[in-house]
Design an enzyme around this catalytic site. Structure first.
Site, short mmCIF file in Angstrom:
data_model
loop_
_atom_site.label_atom_id
_atom_site.label_comp_id
_atom_site.label_asym_id
_atom_site.label_seq_id
_atom_site.Cartn_x
_atom_site.Cartn_y
_atom_site.Cartn_z
N SER A 116 0.97 -1.07 -0.15
CA SER A 116 0.32 0.14 -0.43
C SER A 116 0.86 1.43 -0.11
O SER A 116 0.27 2.05 -0.95
CB SER A 116 -1.25 0.02 1.51
OG SER A 116 -1.79 -0.93 1.44
N ASP A 380 -5.88 0.63 -4.93
CA ASP A 380 -5.03 -0.05 -4.92
C ASP A 380 -3.89 -0.86 -4.72
O ASP A 380 -2.79 -0.59 -5.27
CB ASP A 380 -3.75 0.34 -3.52
CG ASP A 380 -4.32 -0.11 -1.96
OD1 ASP A 380 -4.79 -1.32 -2.33
OD2 ASP A 380 -3.71 0.39 -1.02
#
Length: 467
Positions: A116, A380
């Site tokens: 992330s 993401d």
């Protein structure tokens, strides 16, 4: 909040950045000014307000699982009617996305996924970097975030999440740190050194994941910058940045209870807000009880805001600035439920995120318009390798099956194939006049998902169209 802070804020932020941040030689905005890919015609659309919503860990099947549970059919989420829809590659600097390779074997998608931190940095700065990097490139040089560009233009900025506010995704839009694991250092940069106007997320030092108090001596201050930072924040005497450029430090107003978050949704607001709900790590996903139960079988934490309530409150603060704003909204615990292969809780978290998108669309239609506001909804990376049951290697061939529709209110038939991130393409949806610029970036094709962009091209577009 100042109703016209552009000139003061632009000067102050530029001075602060030049003295404290080492930027790469060429930012995405500068690159486009030099005529690189994406430079639009003179009539290119611009965006006064930019809202980027990230469903962390969500791929195509996580989205469909929530829709099947909610509505008994797919294609029903508000963003699934947006005019611009593409896939998005998410790999970090060490990887790549090769469609032929990915679809040639069932397990190939497990290779070279991003984390992330690198993914958020790519979407925020337009630069690929290594896993764990927060706002820095592969050589650990600080990069310009799109939020910092917005601050230079006099806009308000905010980041909100369902996990700790110093976690990878919100940090990746505000901070600069070689390691996402330096939560204390990241929190201090966000609270003391950034010009961010709204920060919301979990990490309360005195509450558990069940919204129950800890004894004071057991406080965990790691995610809020340490005990001194937290106590200074609560006391109102924390040394903070000059957010509006008038030469005076701008203190934070702290909100903690659900009632305080709800009150923030309407009426007048403070100049700057830190919202720390009374939970330790997530709003709901980490609560106790049967963590593999069907959605909502385990009672939700009650004195905790929903992501939609946090989003409405953040918008009510940020829209005071007539120059516009940038806001990043993250459904962070979708990823956590994916790591744990929690089918019920991933659906809960995705529904919570979807309702926050609905709240944003309502705000645009009631308080703005799609000519001046750009909304992007994406993820993401994918987490958990979610497929339909029976997927895998069948007779030496890769087989991917669809989720099974068991009707609204019932868990769909689904199968987890990993406890980690994958290198899958994920969906991206966009609405607003400026969203049509995405068509010039979607120049790659996947045999299953169709046209797709790269996550760095989100930032490149944002630097191009921000006004």
């Amino acid at each position: 909040m100042s109703f016209c802070k552009s000139s003061l804020k632009r000067a102050a932020v530029s001075l602060a950045l030049s003295g404290s941040v080492l930027f790469c030689t060429l930012t995405p905005g500068a690159a486009m000014a030099k005529g690189t890919k994406g430079l639009a015609a003179p009539d290119k659309p611009l965006a006064k307000n930019i809202i980027l919503m990230i469903s962390d860990g969500c791929g195509y099947n996580q989205l469909d699982a929530a829709s099947l549970y909610q509505y008994g059919e797919t294609g029903t989420q508000v963003y699934e009617s947006f005019p611009f829809q593409f896939g998005m590659s998410t790999y970090s600097i060490a990887g790549e996305y090769d469609p032929a390779y990915i679809w040639s074997s069932f397990n190939n998608v497990k290779n070279a996924p991003t984390d992330s931190a690198a993914a958020a940095t790519a979407m925020s700065t337009g630069v690929k970097t290594y896993d764990a990097a927060i706002g820095v490139d592969n050589d650990r040089n600080s990069l310009m975030h799109i939020a910092e560009k917005a601050e230079e233009l006099g806009k308000a900025t905010g980041v909100i999440t369902t996990v700790e506010f110093s976690h990878a995704t919100p940090a990746g839009f505000v901070a600069h740190n070689p390691s996402r694991n330096d939560y204390e250092g990241i929190a201090n940069e966000m609270l003391k050194n950034s010009a961010t106007d709204v920060i919301m997320g979990a990490g309360h030092p005195y509450f558990t994941d069940n919204n129950t108090p800890r004894v004071p001596s057991a406080g965990n201050f790691n995610y809020v910058g340490g005990q001194n930072t937290w106590e200074g924040l609560i006391a109102g005497d924390l040394g903070v940045a000059d957010a509006d450029g008038d030469g005076i430090a701008d203190p934070w107003t702290v909100v903690q209870t659900r009632d305080e978050f709800v009150d923030l949704m309407t009426g007048s607001t403070p100049n700057r807000v830190v919202g720390v709900p009374q939970v330790a790590t997530t709003l709901q996903q980490a609560r106790s009880g049967d963590q593999y139960a069907a959605p909502y079988v385990v009672d939700l934490n009650q004195n905790v805001p929903t992501l939609a309530e946090m989003t409405r409150g953040a918008l009510n603060v940020l829209d005071n600035d007539k120059d516009g704003f940038f806001l990043m909204v993250e459904g962070g615990a979708i990823d956590w439920a994916g790591h744990a292969n929690q089918s019920g809780r991933v659906i809960e978290e995705e529904i919570d995120f979807n309702r926050s998108v609905e709240a944003v669309c309502e705000w645009v239609e009631q308080n703005s318009n799609w000519g001046e506001t750009l909304l992007i909804v994406t993820g993401d990376h994918e987490t958990g390798y979610l497929t339909g049951s029976g997927s895998g290697i069948v007779d030496v061939k890769p087989v991917w099956t669809d989720l099974v529709n068991n009707g609204a209110g019932n868990l769909p038939g689904m199968q987890w194939n990993s406890g980690d991130h994958t290198n899958s393409l994920i969906p991206l949806f966009a609405k607003g006049d400026a969203a049509r610029i995405f068509k010039s970036y979607a120049d790659q094709n996947d045999p299953v998902r169709g046209k797709y962009i790269d996550n760095t091209e989100v930032a490149k577009l944002l630097f191009e169209i921000i006004e």
